[in-house]
Design a protein around this motif. Structure first.
Motif, PDB file in Angstrom:
ATOM      1  N   ALA A   1     -10.559  43.450 -48.777  1.00 55.50           N
ATOM      2  CA  ALA A   1      -9.312  43.906 -49.410  1.00 55.50           C
ATOM      3  C   ALA A   1      -8.177  43.959 -48.394  1.00 55.50           C
ATOM      4  N   PHE A   2      -8.477  44.399 -47.185  1.00 52.53           N
ATOM      5  CA  PHE A   2      -7.440  44.498 -46.152  1.00 52.53           C
ATOM      6  C   PHE A   2      -7.015  43.114 -45.664  1.00 52.53           C
ATOM      7  N   PHE A   3      -8.002  42.296 -45.221  1.00 53.92           N
ATOM      8  CA  PHE A   3      -7.664  41.007 -44.602  1.00 53.92           C
ATOM      9  C   PHE A   3      -7.213  39.969 -45.619  1.00 53.92           C
ATOM     10  N   CYS A   4      -7.504  40.177 -46.892  1.00 55.89           N
ATOM     11  CA  CYS A   4      -7.028  39.261 -47.924  1.00 55.89           C
ATOM     12  C   CYS A   4      -5.819  39.839 -48.646  1.00 55.89           C
ATOM     13  N   GLY A   5      -5.808  41.141 -48.829  1.00 59.99           N
ATOM     14  CA  GLY A   5      -4.754  41.778 -49.608  1.00 59.99           C
ATOM     15  C   GLY A   5      -3.387  41.689 -48.982  1.00 59.99           C
ATOM     16  N   ILE A   6      -3.300  41.912 -47.694  1.00 57.97           N
ATOM     17  CA  ILE A   6      -1.999  41.884 -47.016  1.00 57.97           C
ATOM     18  C   ILE A   6      -1.375  40.485 -47.070  1.00 57.97           C
ATOM     19  N   PRO A   7      -2.098  39.413 -46.679  1.00 53.72           N
ATOM     20  CA  PRO A   7      -1.466  38.091 -46.770  1.00 53.72           C
ATOM     21  C   PRO A   7      -1.141  37.673 -48.212  1.00 53.72           C
ATOM     22  N   THR A   8      -1.988  38.033 -49.162  1.00 56.44           N
ATOM     23  CA  THR A   8      -1.720  37.669 -50.554  1.00 56.44           C
ATOM     24  C   THR A   8      -0.490  38.401 -51.077  1.00 56.44           C
ATOM     25  N   THR A   9      -0.354  39.673 -50.719  1.00 59.22           N
ATOM     26  CA  THR A   9       0.835  40.428 -51.102  1.00 59.22           C
ATOM     27  C   THR A   9       2.092  39.805 -50.487  1.00 59.22           C
ATOM     28  N   LEU A  10       1.998  39.384 -49.245  1.00 55.08           N
ATOM     29  CA  LEU A  10       3.136  38.720 -48.602  1.00 55.08           C
ATOM     30  C   LEU A  10       3.450  37.384 -49.275  1.00 55.08           C
ATOM     31  N   GLY A  11       2.409  36.672 -49.739  1.00 55.16           N
ATOM     32  CA  GLY A  11       2.634  35.411 -50.454  1.00 55.16           C
ATOM     33  C   GLY A  11       3.387  35.628 -51.747  1.00 55.16           C
ATOM     34  N   ILE A  12       3.042  36.676 -52.487  1.00 56.66           N
ATOM     35  CA  ILE A  12       3.759  36.996 -53.724  1.00 56.66           C
ATOM     36  C   ILE A  12       5.167  37.487 -53.402  1.00 56.66           C
TER      37      ILE A  12
ATOM     38  N   GLY B   1      23.216  34.818 -53.559  1.00 58.09           N
ATOM     39  CA  GLY B   1      24.077  33.900 -52.824  1.00 58.09           C
ATOM     40  C   GLY B   1      24.082  34.152 -51.328  1.00 58.09           C
ATOM     41  N   ILE B   2      23.078  34.823 -50.811  1.00 60.88           N
ATOM     42  CA  ILE B   2      23.013  35.136 -49.379  1.00 60.88           C
ATOM     43  C   ILE B   2      22.779  33.861 -48.578  1.00 60.88           C
ATOM     44  N   TYR B   3      21.842  33.040 -49.043  1.00 57.23           N
ATOM     45  CA  TYR B   3      21.509  31.804 -48.340  1.00 57.23           C
ATOM     46  C   TYR B   3      20.860  30.863 -49.339  1.00 57.23           C
ATOM     47  N   LYS B   4      21.129  29.587 -49.225  1.00 59.06           N
ATOM     48  CA  LYS B   4      20.530  28.573 -50.093  1.00 59.06           C
ATOM     49  C   LYS B   4      19.215  28.122 -49.459  1.00 59.06           C
ATOM     50  N   LEU B   5      18.115  28.668 -49.957  1.00 65.04           N
ATOM     51  CA  LEU B   5      16.791  28.316 -49.420  1.00 65.04           C
ATOM     52  C   LEU B   5      16.274  27.041 -50.072  1.00 65.04           C
ATOM     53  N   PRO B   6      15.751  26.119 -49.262  1.00 67.52           N
ATOM     54  CA  PRO B   6      15.125  24.934 -49.858  1.00 67.52           C
ATOM     55  C   PRO B   6      13.806  25.333 -50.553  1.00 67.52           C
ATOM     56  N   ASN B   7      13.551  24.715 -51.684  1.00 66.44           N
ATOM     57  CA  ASN B   7      12.324  25.020 -52.436  1.00 66.44           C
ATOM     58  C   ASN B   7      11.070  24.752 -51.610  1.00 66.44           C
TER      59      ASN B   7
ATOM     60  N   LEU C   1       6.056  26.351 -48.883  1.00 63.03           N
ATOM     61  CA  LEU C   1       5.236  26.280 -47.672  1.00 63.03           C
ATOM     62  C   LEU C   1       4.919  27.662 -47.115  1.00 63.03           C
ATOM     63  N   VAL C   2       5.910  28.549 -47.109  1.00 63.14           N
ATOM     64  CA  VAL C   2       5.679  29.904 -46.595  1.00 63.14           C
ATOM     65  C   VAL C   2       4.686  30.642 -47.489  1.00 63.14           C
ATOM     66  N   SER C   3       4.850  30.513 -48.807  1.00 61.85           N
ATOM     67  CA  SER C   3       3.913  31.189 -49.710  1.00 61.85           C
ATOM     68  C   SER C   3       2.512  30.590 -49.590  1.00 61.85           C
ATOM     69  N   MET C   4       2.419  29.260 -49.432  1.00 64.06           N
ATOM     70  CA  MET C   4       1.106  28.634 -49.241  1.00 64.06           C
ATOM     71  C   MET C   4       0.449  29.111 -47.951  1.00 64.06           C
ATOM     72  N   LEU C   5       1.236  29.308 -46.919  1.00 68.63           N
ATOM     73  CA  LEU C   5       0.711  29.815 -45.661  1.00 68.63           C
ATOM     74  C   LEU C   5       0.092  31.198 -45.866  1.00 68.63           C
ATOM     75  N   PHE C   6       0.806  32.071 -46.545  1.00 76.33           N
ATOM     76  CA  PHE C   6       0.276  33.417 -46.777  1.00 76.33           C
ATOM     77  C   PHE C   6      -0.952  33.395 -47.692  1.00 76.33           C
ATOM     78  N   PHE C   7      -0.921  32.579 -48.734  1.00 75.35           N
ATOM     79  CA  PHE C   7      -2.089  32.500 -49.614  1.00 75.35           C
ATOM     80  C   PHE C   7      -3.295  31.905 -48.878  1.00 75.35           C
ATOM     81  N   GLY C   8      -3.038  30.935 -48.017  1.00 76.56           N
ATOM     82  CA  GLY C   8      -4.127  30.368 -47.203  1.00 76.56           C
ATOM     83  C   GLY C   8      -4.713  31.396 -46.252  1.00 76.56           C
ATOM     84  N   LEU C   9      -3.841  32.208 -45.650  1.00 74.73           N
ATOM     85  CA  LEU C   9      -4.335  33.286 -44.795  1.00 74.73           C
ATOM     86  C   LEU C   9      -5.155  34.292 -45.600  1.00 74.73           C
ATOM     87  N   GLY C  10      -4.795  34.497 -46.861  1.00 74.98           N
ATOM     88  CA  GLY C  10      -5.562  35.382 -47.723  1.00 74.98           C
ATOM     89  C   GLY C  10      -6.963  34.851 -47.972  1.00 74.98           C
ATOM     90  N   VAL C  11      -7.077  33.555 -48.177  1.00 72.79           N
ATOM     91  CA  VAL C  11      -8.404  32.944 -48.375  1.00 72.79           C
ATOM     92  C   VAL C  11      -9.233  33.068 -47.100  1.00 72.79           C
TER      93      VAL C  11
END
Length: 180
Positions: free
Chosen positions: A84-95, A108-114, A119-129
């Motif tokens: 729960a700890f090692f998966c929960g934190i990265p998954t929460t960050l991914g969401i 309108g703070i910044y135009k983020l590329p999709n 990629l950032v969310s995939m990184l966090f979800f991968g760390l969750g796995v």
């Protein structure tokens, strides 16, 4: 005396649920043969229907492997907490990546590329796995030992046990092939 306690055991004590190395296989009990029934005519309204004997295949008897012992409740709870700890934190960050990026773009703070958001969310979800596996392997599998906070020493011990079990299973798979 101090040198005796620092020397590693040549054969460390095995855990109750850890796969055994080489145990003598118990001979399998022979299966009772089913009784063969002769052809009989059924009595009733459909007297013309005849029951025929069916072919009976003998079941293949294999040596009974000892059933593995279940994982103790204390160890299971320890694994669940770490997962729960090692998966929960990265998954929460991914969401949270999606929520924060939505807020940044809509305000309108910044135009983020999709692509960057994905990629950032995939990184966090991968760390969750990866955290799921690390949570199981970093927990102490010994009932009496809690283990460290991060679990680095337990991780190396458990990966060694896992690799040993894989080698043993692979050797058992190859063994019947060489005998035939």
């Amino acid at each position: 005396m101090a040198s005796e306690s620092n020397t590693p055991d040549p054969q460390p004590e095995r855990l109750p649920f850890e796969p055994g190395r080489k145990k003598a296989a118990k001979p399998a009990k022979p299966a009772p043969e089913p009784e063969k029934k002769a052809s009989t005519k059924s009595s009733g309204k459909s007297g013309l229907i005849e029951k025929r004997p069916t072919s009976v295949k003998k079941p293949v008897t294999r040596p009974a492997a000892p059933a593995p012992a279940p994982i103790p409740e204390v160890v299971t709870q320890r694994m669940a907490r770490r997962m729960a700890f090692f998966c929960g934190i990265p998954t929460t960050l991914g969401i949270a990546t999606f929520v924060v990026s939505y807020f940044i773009v809509t305000q309108g703070i910044y135009k983020l590329p999709n692509v960057a958001v994905v990629l950032v969310s995939m990184l966090f979800f991968g760390l969750g796995v990866i955290g799921l596996s690390y949570g199981v392997l970093s927990a102490s599998w010994d009932e009496d030992r809690v283990g460290g906070l991060v679990g680095a020493s337990e991780f190396t011990t458990n990966v060694g046990r896992l690799a040993g079990a894989w080698k043993e299973a692979r050797a058992r798979q190859k063994q019947p092939r060489s005998e035939n």
